[in-house]
Motif scaffolding. Structure first.
Motif, PDB file in Angstrom:
ATOM      1  N   ALA A 128      73.585  -4.115  -2.302  1.00 17.35           N
ATOM      2  CA  ALA A 128      72.226  -3.644  -2.031  1.00 17.35           C
ATOM      3  C   ALA A 128      71.858  -4.039  -0.610  1.00 17.35           C
ATOM      4  CB  ALA A 128      71.244  -4.266  -3.017  1.00 17.35           C
ATOM      5  N   VAL A 129      71.120  -3.166   0.078  1.00 11.04           N
ATOM      6  CA  VAL A 129      70.672  -3.475   1.435  1.00 11.04           C
ATOM      7  C   VAL A 129      69.200  -3.098   1.585  1.00 11.04           C
ATOM      8  CG1 VAL A 129      72.943  -3.240   2.502  1.00 11.04           C
ATOM      9  CG2 VAL A 129      71.457  -1.263   2.379  1.00 11.04           C
ATOM     10  N   LEU A 130      68.512  -3.871   2.399  1.00  8.67           N
ATOM     11  CA  LEU A 130      67.127  -3.585   2.764  1.00  8.67           C
ATOM     12  C   LEU A 130      67.073  -3.495   4.283  1.00  8.67           C
ATOM     13  CD1 LEU A 130      64.115  -3.255   1.988  1.00  8.67           C
ATOM     14  CD2 LEU A 130      63.912  -5.744   2.286  1.00  8.67           C
ATOM     15  N   ALA A 131      66.851  -2.287   4.785  1.00  9.39           N
ATOM     16  CA  ALA A 131      66.742  -2.069   6.234  1.00  9.39           C
ATOM     17  C   ALA A 131      65.259  -2.024   6.591  1.00  9.39           C
ATOM     18  CB  ALA A 131      67.416  -0.762   6.624  1.00  9.39           C
ATOM     19  N   THR A 132      64.894  -2.752   7.637  1.00  7.46           N
ATOM     20  CA  THR A 132      63.509  -2.780   8.094  1.00  7.46           C
ATOM     21  C   THR A 132      63.459  -2.346   9.548  1.00  7.46           C
ATOM     22  OG1 THR A 132      63.031  -4.618   6.600  1.00  7.46           O
ATOM     23  CG2 THR A 132      61.454  -4.216   8.382  1.00  7.46           C
ATOM     24  N   ALA A 133      62.613  -1.364   9.840  1.00  3.02           N
ATOM     25  CA  ALA A 133      62.441  -0.867  11.206  1.00  3.02           C
ATOM     26  C   ALA A 133      61.389  -1.706  11.920  1.00  3.02           C
ATOM     27  CB  ALA A 133      62.011   0.597  11.185  1.00  3.02           C
ATOM     28  N   GLU A 134      61.357  -1.596  13.235  1.00 10.70           N
ATOM     29  CA  GLU A 134      60.373  -2.330  14.043  1.00 10.70           C
ATOM     30  C   GLU A 134      58.937  -1.945  13.685  1.00 10.70           C
ATOM     31  OE1 GLU A 134      60.706  -4.844  16.006  1.00 10.70           O
ATOM     32  OE2 GLU A 134      62.873  -4.888  16.283  1.00 10.70           O
ATOM     33  N   ASP A 135      58.723  -0.698  13.214  1.00  8.37           N
ATOM     34  CA  ASP A 135      57.370  -0.286  12.868  1.00  8.37           C
ATOM     35  C   ASP A 135      56.970  -0.701  11.449  1.00  8.37           C
ATOM     36  OD1 ASP A 135      58.705   1.491  11.206  1.00  8.37           O
ATOM     37  OD2 ASP A 135      58.015   3.297  12.238  1.00  8.37           O
ATOM     38  N   GLY A 136      57.857  -1.438  10.755  1.00  8.89           N
ATOM     39  CA  GLY A 136      57.542  -1.959   9.426  1.00  8.89           C
ATOM     40  C   GLY A 136      58.014  -1.092   8.268  1.00  8.89           C
ATOM     41  N   THR A 137      58.471   0.127   8.536  1.00  7.09           N
ATOM     42  CA  THR A 137      58.975   0.962   7.444  1.00  7.09           C
ATOM     43  C   THR A 137      60.300   0.382   6.952  1.00  7.09           C
ATOM     44  OG1 THR A 137      60.071   2.471   8.979  1.00  7.09           O
ATOM     45  CG2 THR A 137      57.855   3.081   8.237  1.00  7.09           C
ATOM     46  N   THR A 138      60.591   0.601   5.665  1.00  9.48           N
ATOM     47  CA  THR A 138      61.804   0.032   5.072  1.00  9.48           C
ATOM     48  C   THR A 138      62.565   1.076   4.264  1.00  9.48           C
ATOM     49  OG1 THR A 138      60.654  -0.675   3.064  1.00  9.48           O
ATOM     50  CG2 THR A 138      60.800  -2.288   4.864  1.00  9.48           C
ATOM     51  N   THR A 139      63.837   0.804   4.080  1.00 13.04           N
ATOM     52  CA  THR A 139      64.684   1.581   3.179  1.00 13.04           C
ATOM     53  C   THR A 139      65.450   0.587   2.322  1.00 13.04           C
ATOM     54  OG1 THR A 139      64.943   3.428   4.701  1.00 13.04           O
ATOM     55  CG2 THR A 139      66.642   3.167   3.015  1.00 13.04           C
ATOM     56  N   LEU A 140      65.331   0.744   1.003  1.00  9.81           N
ATOM     57  CA  LEU A 140      66.068  -0.082   0.049  1.00  9.81           C
ATOM     58  C   LEU A 140      67.117   0.805  -0.614  1.00  9.81           C
ATOM     59  CD1 LEU A 140      66.556  -2.628  -1.686  1.00  9.81           C
ATOM     60  CD2 LEU A 140      64.759  -1.778  -3.218  1.00  9.81           C
ATOM     61  N   ASP A 141      68.372   0.428  -0.480  1.00  9.22           N
ATOM     62  CA  ASP A 141      69.464   1.139  -1.143  1.00  9.22           C
ATOM     63  C   ASP A 141      70.172   0.122  -2.027  1.00  9.22           C
ATOM     64  OD1 ASP A 141      71.665   2.565  -2.006  1.00  9.22           O
ATOM     65  OD2 ASP A 141      72.177   3.341  -0.019  1.00  9.22           O
ATOM     66  N   THR A 142      69.975   0.222  -3.337  1.00  6.97           N
ATOM     67  CA  THR A 142      70.542  -0.762  -4.272  1.00  6.97           C
ATOM     68  C   THR A 142      72.009  -0.507  -4.579  1.00  6.97           C
ATOM     69  OG1 THR A 142      69.790   0.499  -6.188  1.00  6.97           O
ATOM     70  CG2 THR A 142      68.304  -1.237  -5.329  1.00  6.97           C
ATOM     71  N   ARG A 143      72.526   0.627  -4.114  1.00  7.58           N
ATOM     72  CA  ARG A 143      73.947   0.952  -4.324  1.00  7.58           C
ATOM     73  C   ARG A 143      74.535   1.506  -3.036  1.00  7.58           C
ATOM     74  NH1 ARG A 143      75.082   2.258 -10.309  1.00  7.58           N
ATOM     75  NH2 ARG A 143      73.405   1.099 -11.283  1.00  7.58           N
ATOM     76  N   ALA A 144      74.380   0.751  -1.958  1.00  4.49           N
ATOM     77  CA  ALA A 144      74.862   1.187  -0.648  1.00  4.49           C
ATOM     78  C   ALA A 144      76.380   1.265  -0.609  1.00  4.49           C
ATOM     79  CB  ALA A 144      74.357   0.249   0.443  1.00  4.49           C
ATOM     80  N   ALA A 145      77.050   0.425  -1.388  1.00  6.02           N
ATOM     81  CA  ALA A 145      78.515   0.416  -1.421  1.00  6.02           C
ATOM     82  C   ALA A 145      78.940  -0.335  -2.670  1.00  6.02           C
ATOM     83  CB  ALA A 145      79.086  -0.251  -0.173  1.00  6.02           C
ATOM     84  N   GLY A 146      80.219  -0.306  -2.948  1.00  3.44           N
ATOM     85  CA  GLY A 146      80.753  -1.033  -4.096  1.00  3.44           C
ATOM     86  C   GLY A 146      82.135  -1.577  -3.802  1.00  3.44           C
TER      87      GLY A 146
END
Length: 150
Positions: A128-146
């Motif tokens: 799982a990954v949580l990407a956070t941009a400088e403007d505060g927006t985020t993307t959560l991908d709980t199955r980014a890879a295996g």
């Protein structure tokens, strides 16, 4: 050209310009996008430690602030929905380096000792990954890879 046509034409130009400005503003607020995500697990062998490595590219028009990474067993209590953004806030950070205009390449690596491998559940795992941009927006991908722990 009649005054009515000129007025209609002017109103049309104003509407189109406003729509264009809205589209540009909306494009700037897009959440981070992930691409080319991959995980690699190498088991410990004899007296040598193993490793876990995750790589991905993150694109965000405002810039990338952070990327958090969490590996979890696919048969755990997280299997139904994966970790939440709140749980991911405490995850380990990846190291990110510029890879283009609005893109960074992020790498997370950790060692795996024989004791770690022995106490870890065998079978499929998810990243799982949580990407956070400088403007505060985020993307959560709980199955980014295996990957599989054997």
């Amino acid at each position: 050209m009649s005054r009515r046509i000129a007025l209609s034409l002017t109103a049309g130009v104003v509407v189109l310009a406003g729509a264009g400005a809205l589209a540009v503003a909306h494009a700037e607020n897009q959440p981070p996008a992930l691409a080319h995500s991959a995980a690699r697990y190498t088991a410990p062998d004899g007296h040598r430690d193993g490793s876990f490595t995750f790589t991905t590219e993150v694109t965000a028009s405002s810039g990338v602030k952070s990327l958090k990474v969490l590996a979890w067993p696919a048969n755990s209590s997280l299997a139904r929905k994966g970790p939440t953004a709140g749980e991911m806030a405490a995850a380990e950070p990846a190291t990110c380096k510029p890879a283009g205009k609005d893109t960074v390449r992020c790498v997370y690596t950790t060692g795996v000792t024989g004791a770690d491998a022995a106490s870890s559940p065998h079978g499929p795992w998810r990243v799982a990954v949580l990407a956070t941009a400088e403007d505060g927006t985020t993307t959560l991908d709980t199955r980014a890879a295996g990957f599989t722990v054997g």
